[in-house]
Design a protein around this motif. Structure first.
Motif, PDB file in Angstrom:
ATOM      1  N   LYS A 154       0.843  -1.210   0.000  1.00  0.00           N
ATOM      2  CA  LYS A 154       0.000   0.000   0.000  1.00  0.00           C
ATOM      3  C   LYS A 154       0.877   1.258   0.000  1.00  0.00           C
ATOM      4  O   LYS A 154       0.539   2.272   0.603  1.00  0.00           O
ATOM      5  CB  LYS A 154      -0.909   0.006   1.235  1.00  0.00           C
ATOM      6  CG  LYS A 154      -1.838  -1.199   1.365  1.00  0.00           C
ATOM      7  CD  LYS A 154      -2.491  -1.209   2.752  1.00  0.00           C
ATOM      8  CE  LYS A 154      -3.338  -2.447   2.939  1.00  0.00           C
ATOM      9  NZ  LYS A 154      -4.457  -2.523   1.966  1.00  0.00           N
ATOM     10  N   LEU A 157      -0.830   5.295  -1.757  1.00  0.00           N
ATOM     11  CA  LEU A 157      -2.203   5.502  -1.298  1.00  0.00           C
ATOM     12  C   LEU A 157      -2.912   6.489  -2.228  1.00  0.00           C
ATOM     13  O   LEU A 157      -2.285   7.375  -2.805  1.00  0.00           O
ATOM     14  CB  LEU A 157      -2.184   6.025   0.145  1.00  0.00           C
ATOM     15  CG  LEU A 157      -1.684   5.013   1.184  1.00  0.00           C
ATOM     16  CD1 LEU A 157      -1.455   5.698   2.528  1.00  0.00           C
ATOM     17  CD2 LEU A 157      -2.669   3.850   1.332  1.00  0.00           C
ATOM     18  N   SER A 167      -2.709  11.162   3.281  1.00  0.00           N
ATOM     19  CA  SER A 167      -3.623  10.202   2.672  1.00  0.00           C
ATOM     20  C   SER A 167      -4.232   9.341   3.774  1.00  0.00           C
ATOM     21  O   SER A 167      -4.074   9.649   4.954  1.00  0.00           O
ATOM     22  CB  SER A 167      -2.890   9.363   1.624  1.00  0.00           C
ATOM     23  OG  SER A 167      -3.847   8.638   0.866  1.00  0.00           O
ATOM     24  N   LEU A 169      -6.114   5.161   4.813  1.00  0.00           N
ATOM     25  CA  LEU A 169      -6.508   3.791   4.459  1.00  0.00           C
ATOM     26  C   LEU A 169      -7.505   3.308   5.501  1.00  0.00           C
ATOM     27  O   LEU A 169      -7.483   3.755   6.649  1.00  0.00           O
ATOM     28  CB  LEU A 169      -5.295   2.861   4.368  1.00  0.00           C
ATOM     29  CG  LEU A 169      -4.572   2.465   5.646  1.00  0.00           C
ATOM     30  CD1 LEU A 169      -3.683   1.257   5.392  1.00  0.00           C
ATOM     31  CD2 LEU A 169      -3.732   3.593   6.220  1.00  0.00           C
ATOM     32  N   ASP A 170      -8.371   2.385   5.083  1.00  0.00           N
ATOM     33  CA  ASP A 170      -9.355   1.865   6.048  1.00  0.00           C
ATOM     34  C   ASP A 170      -9.184   0.366   6.252  1.00  0.00           C
ATOM     35  O   ASP A 170     -10.060  -0.296   6.816  1.00  0.00           O
ATOM     36  CB  ASP A 170     -10.784   2.194   5.589  1.00  0.00           C
ATOM     37  CG  ASP A 170     -11.068   1.604   4.213  1.00  0.00           C
ATOM     38  OD1 ASP A 170     -12.138   1.922   3.650  1.00  0.00           O
ATOM     39  OD2 ASP A 170     -10.226   0.809   3.720  1.00  0.00           O
ATOM     40  N   ASP A 171      -8.042  -0.141   5.766  1.00  0.00           N
ATOM     41  CA  ASP A 171      -7.790  -1.592   5.941  1.00  0.00           C
ATOM     42  C   ASP A 171      -6.353  -1.823   6.431  1.00  0.00           C
ATOM     43  O   ASP A 171      -5.647  -2.697   5.944  1.00  0.00           O
ATOM     44  CB  ASP A 171      -8.025  -2.328   4.617  1.00  0.00           C
ATOM     45  CG  ASP A 171      -7.155  -1.775   3.478  1.00  0.00           C
ATOM     46  OD1 ASP A 171      -7.114  -2.409   2.407  1.00  0.00           O
ATOM     47  OD2 ASP A 171      -6.505  -0.725   3.698  1.00  0.00           O
ATOM     48  N   SER A 172      -5.949  -1.026   7.414  1.00  0.00           N
ATOM     49  CA  SER A 172      -4.591  -1.169   7.946  1.00  0.00           C
ATOM     50  C   SER A 172      -4.403  -2.563   8.551  1.00  0.00           C
ATOM     51  O   SER A 172      -5.231  -2.999   9.375  1.00  0.00           O
ATOM     52  CB  SER A 172      -4.345  -0.115   9.038  1.00  0.00           C
ATOM     53  OG  SER A 172      -3.201  -0.461   9.800  1.00  0.00           O
ATOM     54  N   SER A 178      -8.603   2.038  10.415  1.00  0.00           N
ATOM     55  CA  SER A 178      -8.856   3.314   9.730  1.00  0.00           C
ATOM     56  C   SER A 178      -7.846   4.358  10.192  1.00  0.00           C
ATOM     57  O   SER A 178      -7.783   4.696  11.383  1.00  0.00           O
ATOM     58  CB  SER A 178     -10.296   3.765  10.052  1.00  0.00           C
ATOM     59  OG  SER A 178     -10.607   4.935   9.344  1.00  0.00           O
TER      60      SER A 178
END
Ligand SMILES: O=C(O)[C@H](O)[C@@H](O)[C@H](O)[C@H](O)COP(=O)(O)O
Length: 262
Positions: A154, A157, A167, A169-172, A178
């Motif tokens: 990732k 981003l 930036s 992410l919601d799938d760390s 989040s």
């Protein structure tokens, strides 16, 4: 330029190494004008960084602002909140030094955009390539080689803010899922970037960063002015040959850091 590497024998020495470096850099920066922007990470760093900086006497705190390198998109009442942890560790009279990440738990994009607006407002950024220039950034790494909230696979981003300084992410893979984070480009535009890395479990990542192993996002941290410092302990340094000519035990005052113009 080879990175500077400081290897501590224990936690107290690690904190002392960070304190010495911070004192030297801050004294230089305080002779300049403007806001001093410091970015800090979460995890084990709040205790180390806070103890180091609070032990430096006579700092002109009015000139200093502390920003989150990354933040979990959780309310400050949540124990996972990085900003809440720093705020808890700082004395009441210094709370305003910590620049908030406005949290919108139901709208991650809005958190990222609001944080970027705070960067613009509080950092009063001298822009370089349209990117703000943090004076000091302190990064941690995970055993998977992530840094900030930039995880393997990732590294790129999505651009979700006007300036792409931040930036999200919601799938760390590291909970909570989040998060907002400075982008690698923003990280690499900082004037002084350092890693604080402890423990044998990260020794392979340290080796990977020093050998620019692309499988680790932390290997993508290559400040454009080439100033990178490692604060390690015996465990995290256990895979590197300690005869590196830049391995020191305690940072000695260096010449003023070159600015981008030099
Ligand atoms: O908010 C976060 O989770 C961090 O910013 C993250 O990048 C952290 O620095 C590393 O995961 C190392 O964490 P530890 O030092 O606790 O291992």
């Amino acid at each position: 330029m080879k990175p500077k590497i400081y290897v501590a024998n224990n936690n107290a020495e690690l904190i002392e190494n960070v304190r010495t470096y911070l004192a030297e850099r801050l004294n230089y920066l305080l002779e300049q004008n403007g806001t001093i922007g410091i970015g800090v990470s979460g995890g084990s760093m709040p205790k180390i960084f806070t103890e180091a900086i609070l032990s430096i006497p006579n700092l002109n705190w009015k000139r200093i602002r502390i920003f989150m390198v990354d933040e979990r998109n959780v309310d400050v009442s949540n124990p996972d909140s990085n900003q809440a942890e720093y705020t808890r560790l700082f004395p009441e009279e210094l709370k305003d030094v910590i620049v908030p990440v406005p949290i919108f738990e139901k709208d991650l994009r809005r958190t990222a955009q609001a944080y970027e607006l705070n960067l613009r407002k509080y950092l009063l950024p001298e822009l370089y390539n349209n990117v703000p220039r943090f004076d000091l950034l302190f990064l941690g790494v995970g055993p998977d080689g992530h840094t900030a909230s930039i995880f393997p696979g990732k590294e790129r981003l999505e651009k979700i803010t006007d300036m792409n300084w931040v930036s999200a992410l919601d799938d760390s893979p590291k909970p909570p899922p989040s998060r907002v984070t400075l982008t690698l480009n923003t990280i690499n535009h900082a004037k002084n970037v350092s890693f604080i890395i402890q423990g044998e479990g990260k020794a392979e990542v340290v080796r990977g960063i020093l050998h620019k192993d692309q499988k680790y996002p932390s290997s993508y941290v290559r400040p454009i002015n080439d100033k990178l410092v490692f604060f390690l302990d015996k465990g995290s340094a256990s895979t590197i040959s300690l005869d590196l000519d830049d391995v020191g035990s305690t940072p000695e005052p260096e010449s003023p850091p070159p600015s981008f113009e030099e």
